[in-house]
Scaffold this motif. Sequence first.
Motif, PDB file in Angstrom:
ATOM      1  N   ALA A  36       0.828  -1.209   0.000  1.00  0.00           N
ATOM      2  CA  ALA A  36       0.000   0.000   0.000  1.00  0.00           C
ATOM      3  C   ALA A  36       0.863   1.259   0.000  1.00  0.00           C
ATOM      4  O   ALA A  36       0.473   2.289  -0.562  1.00  0.00           O
ATOM      5  N   LYS A  37       2.038   1.158   0.607  1.00  0.00           N
ATOM      6  CA  LYS A  37       2.929   2.321   0.674  1.00  0.00           C
ATOM      7  C   LYS A  37       3.485   2.715  -0.687  1.00  0.00           C
ATOM      8  O   LYS A  37       4.029   3.817  -0.840  1.00  0.00           O
ATOM      9  N   THR A  38       3.380   1.825  -1.678  1.00  0.00           N
ATOM     10  CA  THR A  38       3.820   2.199  -3.029  1.00  0.00           C
ATOM     11  C   THR A  38       2.861   3.197  -3.674  1.00  0.00           C
ATOM     12  O   THR A  38       3.193   3.802  -4.693  1.00  0.00           O
ATOM     13  N   ILE A  39       1.689   3.343  -3.094  1.00  0.00           N
ATOM     14  CA  ILE A  39       0.703   4.322  -3.577  1.00  0.00           C
ATOM     15  C   ILE A  39       1.076   5.683  -2.994  1.00  0.00           C
ATOM     16  O   ILE A  39       1.015   5.881  -1.780  1.00  0.00           O
ATOM     17  N   SER A  40       1.484   6.616  -3.841  1.00  0.00           N
ATOM     18  CA  SER A  40       2.004   7.878  -3.333  1.00  0.00           C
ATOM     19  C   SER A  40       1.257   9.077  -3.884  1.00  0.00           C
ATOM     20  O   SER A  40       0.800   9.069  -5.037  1.00  0.00           O
ATOM     21  N   SER A  41       1.174  10.107  -3.067  1.00  0.00           N
ATOM     22  CA  SER A  41       0.523  11.353  -3.492  1.00  0.00           C
ATOM     23  C   SER A  41       1.256  11.983  -4.661  1.00  0.00           C
ATOM     24  O   SER A  41       0.632  12.594  -5.536  1.00  0.00           O
ATOM     25  N   ASN A  42       2.577  11.821  -4.725  1.00  0.00           N
ATOM     26  CA  ASN A  42       3.346  12.401  -5.828  1.00  0.00           C
ATOM     27  C   ASN A  42       2.972  11.777  -7.170  1.00  0.00           C
ATOM     28  O   ASN A  42       2.799  12.483  -8.175  1.00  0.00           O
ATOM     29  N   ASN A  43       2.847  10.454  -7.182  1.00  0.00           N
ATOM     30  CA  ASN A  43       2.455   9.779  -8.424  1.00  0.00           C
ATOM     31  C   ASN A  43       1.028  10.129  -8.817  1.00  0.00           C
ATOM     32  O   ASN A  43       0.730  10.347  -9.992  1.00  0.00           O
ATOM     33  N   LEU A  44       0.148  10.148  -7.836  1.00  0.00           N
ATOM     34  CA  LEU A  44      -1.244  10.515  -8.095  1.00  0.00           C
ATOM     35  C   LEU A  44      -1.319  11.917  -8.690  1.00  0.00           C
ATOM     36  O   LEU A  44      -2.042  12.169  -9.657  1.00  0.00           O
ATOM     37  N   LYS A  45      -0.549  12.820  -8.130  1.00  0.00           N
ATOM     38  CA  LYS A  45      -0.551  14.218  -8.594  1.00  0.00           C
ATOM     39  C   LYS A  45       0.006  14.333 -10.006  1.00  0.00           C
ATOM     40  O   LYS A  45      -0.588  15.006 -10.870  1.00  0.00           O
ATOM     41  N   ILE A 156      -6.950   4.019  -9.510  1.00  0.00           N
ATOM     42  CA  ILE A 156      -6.894   2.630  -9.988  1.00  0.00           C
ATOM     43  C   ILE A 156      -5.507   2.290 -10.523  1.00  0.00           C
ATOM     44  O   ILE A 156      -4.983   1.197 -10.280  1.00  0.00           O
ATOM     45  N   ILE A 157      -4.904   3.218 -11.263  1.00  0.00           N
ATOM     46  CA  ILE A 157      -3.565   2.960 -11.794  1.00  0.00           C
ATOM     47  C   ILE A 157      -2.573   2.709 -10.663  1.00  0.00           C
ATOM     48  O   ILE A 157      -1.735   1.799 -10.733  1.00  0.00           O
ATOM     49  N   GLU A 158      -2.670   3.478  -9.584  1.00  0.00           N
ATOM     50  CA  GLU A 158      -1.789   3.273  -8.436  1.00  0.00           C
ATOM     51  C   GLU A 158      -2.090   1.958  -7.712  1.00  0.00           C
ATOM     52  O   GLU A 158      -1.173   1.257  -7.261  1.00  0.00           O
ATOM     53  N   VAL A 312      -5.099  13.412   1.031  1.00  0.00           N
ATOM     54  CA  VAL A 312      -6.382  12.731   1.250  1.00  0.00           C
ATOM     55  C   VAL A 312      -6.604  11.668   0.186  1.00  0.00           C
ATOM     56  O   VAL A 312      -7.026  10.537   0.479  1.00  0.00           O
ATOM     57  N   LEU A 313      -6.307  12.020  -1.063  1.00  0.00           N
ATOM     58  CA  LEU A 313      -6.454  11.071  -2.164  1.00  0.00           C
ATOM     59  C   LEU A 313      -5.566   9.852  -1.954  1.00  0.00           C
ATOM     60  O   LEU A 313      -5.984   8.712  -2.199  1.00  0.00           O
ATOM     61  N   GLU A 314      -4.368  10.065  -1.476  1.00  0.00           N
ATOM     62  CA  GLU A 314      -3.452   8.952  -1.197  1.00  0.00           C
ATOM     63  C   GLU A 314      -4.035   7.998  -0.157  1.00  0.00           C
ATOM     64  O   GLU A 314      -4.048   6.775  -0.349  1.00  0.00           O
ATOM     65  N   THR A 315      -4.535   8.555   0.950  1.00  0.00           N
ATOM     66  CA  THR A 315      -5.085   7.724   2.018  1.00  0.00           C
ATOM     67  C   THR A 315      -6.292   6.931   1.536  1.00  0.00           C
ATOM     68  O   THR A 315      -6.426   5.729   1.823  1.00  0.00           O
ATOM     69  N   ARG A 316      -7.171   7.588   0.817  1.00  0.00           N
ATOM     70  CA  ARG A 316      -8.362   6.900   0.316  1.00  0.00           C
ATOM     71  C   ARG A 316      -8.003   5.804  -0.676  1.00  0.00           C
ATOM     72  O   ARG A 316      -8.606   4.720  -0.671  1.00  0.00           O
ATOM     73  N   ILE A 320      -8.787   1.677  -0.363  1.00  0.00           N
ATOM     74  CA  ILE A 320      -9.451   0.846  -1.372  1.00  0.00           C
ATOM     75  C   ILE A 320      -8.545  -0.321  -1.759  1.00  0.00           C
ATOM     76  O   ILE A 320      -9.011  -1.452  -1.948  1.00  0.00           O
ATOM     77  N   PHE A 321      -7.241  -0.067  -1.851  1.00  0.00           N
ATOM     78  CA  PHE A 321      -6.307  -1.161  -2.119  1.00  0.00           C
ATOM     79  C   PHE A 321      -6.397  -2.227  -1.035  1.00  0.00           C
ATOM     80  O   PHE A 321      -6.472  -3.428  -1.327  1.00  0.00           O
ATOM     81  N   HIS A 322      -6.372  -1.824   0.226  1.00  0.00           N
ATOM     82  CA  HIS A 322      -6.444  -2.794   1.325  1.00  0.00           C
ATOM     83  C   HIS A 322      -7.738  -3.606   1.269  1.00  0.00           C
ATOM     84  O   HIS A 322      -7.738  -4.812   1.545  1.00  0.00           O
ATOM     85  N   THR A 323      -8.836  -2.949   0.919  1.00  0.00           N
ATOM     86  CA  THR A 323     -10.116  -3.659   0.822  1.00  0.00           C
ATOM     87  C   THR A 323     -10.084  -4.663  -0.319  1.00  0.00           C
ATOM     88  O   THR A 323     -10.517  -5.816  -0.171  1.00  0.00           O
TER      89      THR A 323
END
Length: 337
Positions: A36-45, A156-158, A312-316, A320-323
Motif C-alpha cells: 500500500a505504501k507504493t501508492i504515493s501522493s506524488n504519483n497521483l498528482k 486505480i492505476i496506483e 487525502v487522495l493517497e489515504t483513500r 481501497i487497495f487494502h479492501t
Amino acid sequence: MKISTLLSCITLLIVSCSTCQNQSTSKNAAKAIDYAKTISSNNLKENLYTFSSDDFEGRKTGEPGQKKASEFIKNHYIALGIPSPIAEGDYFQEIPASFFNGEATNGSENVLAYIKGSEKPDEVVIISAHLDHIGISKDGDVNNGADDDGSGTVAIIEIAKAFKTALDKGDGPKRSVLFLHVTGEEIGLYGSRYYADVDPVFPLENTVANLNIDMIGRVDSKHENQRNYLYLIGSDKLSKELHNISENVNKKYFNMKFDYTYNEDNDPNRFYYRSDHYNFAKNNIPVIFYFNGTHADYHKPTDTPDKIEYDVLETRTRLIFHTAWELANRDERIKLD
C-alpha cells in the motif's frame, strides 16, 4: 493413558494450526501495508495533472480527448507490465456508436487490465472508475474533471501498480483483479452497462465484488473540519459480509470516518443508481461506491487538479487497495445475503 495422550496431541495440533494461521494472517497483513505504501501522493498528482489537462479536452465520450485518455491509461499498463484480459496488447473493449443511442456520435471503449489470480483465477474482484467527462463548454472552457473522475482513474492505476509490485515479489492475489476503466458514464453509465449486459469479459457469476471509485480527491463542506472521511454507498445492500470486511479493514489500518448518509434507501440524491457500480449491483454483484461528496466545482471548468487534496487522495486510495487485497486473498469468497 492412551486416550489422555491422544487428546493432548489433538489439542496441541489444534493450537499449532491456529498459531500458524494467525501468523500467516499477520504476515499477509504486513505485506499489504508495504505494498500500500507504493501508492504515493506524488504519483497521483503527476498522473492527474496530465490526465485532467486541457490537452484531453474534457474527455467527452467518443471525442479525440477521450480517445487520448484511453491511450494514456493503456500506456500506463503497458509500462507497468500488466496485461489485458482481452488479448495480448489489446486493452480496449470496443463499444460501437450504435450502443450509445445517439449520445455519442463516435464509438468508444472501456480500458481493461488485470492480474491473474494464483489460486482462484476464475474468481474476479473488479475495481472500476470512469475515464470520461463532459467535454468543452459552449464558451470554449475545458471541463477538466480532475475530481470527476480523474481522481478515480489515477487511483486505480496506483492500486494496479501496488498489486503488480506484490506479484513481482511472489505475493500475487489468490483471485484475479480486474482494473476496469469505463467510458460513457456521464451520458448514462454506458461503458459499465456494456461490460455487464453485453460483454462481461469475466462471467458475472464469477465476479466476487465491484469496488467503484467516482470522485475521491476533494473534501466537501460537511467535512471541512474532518478531512479523514469518505462516503460509502451500497456496501450493505447485497452482502453484509462485504460491509463488515470494509469496516474491519478501515478500523485496522485507517480509522477513517465512513459516512453512510447517501446510502439511505430514501436518499433524494439517489447516488446508488448514478454511478457505474449500479450495473453490477443490478446483476446481484456486491458493490461499494467510494465518493467524497459534491462540491461547487462539480461539472464545471473549475474542477481542476490544483484543487485536489493529494494527501487525502493517497489515504483513500490505500484504503481501497487494502479492501481489494482482503477480498482477493481471503480463503472463502464473500457471500450474498
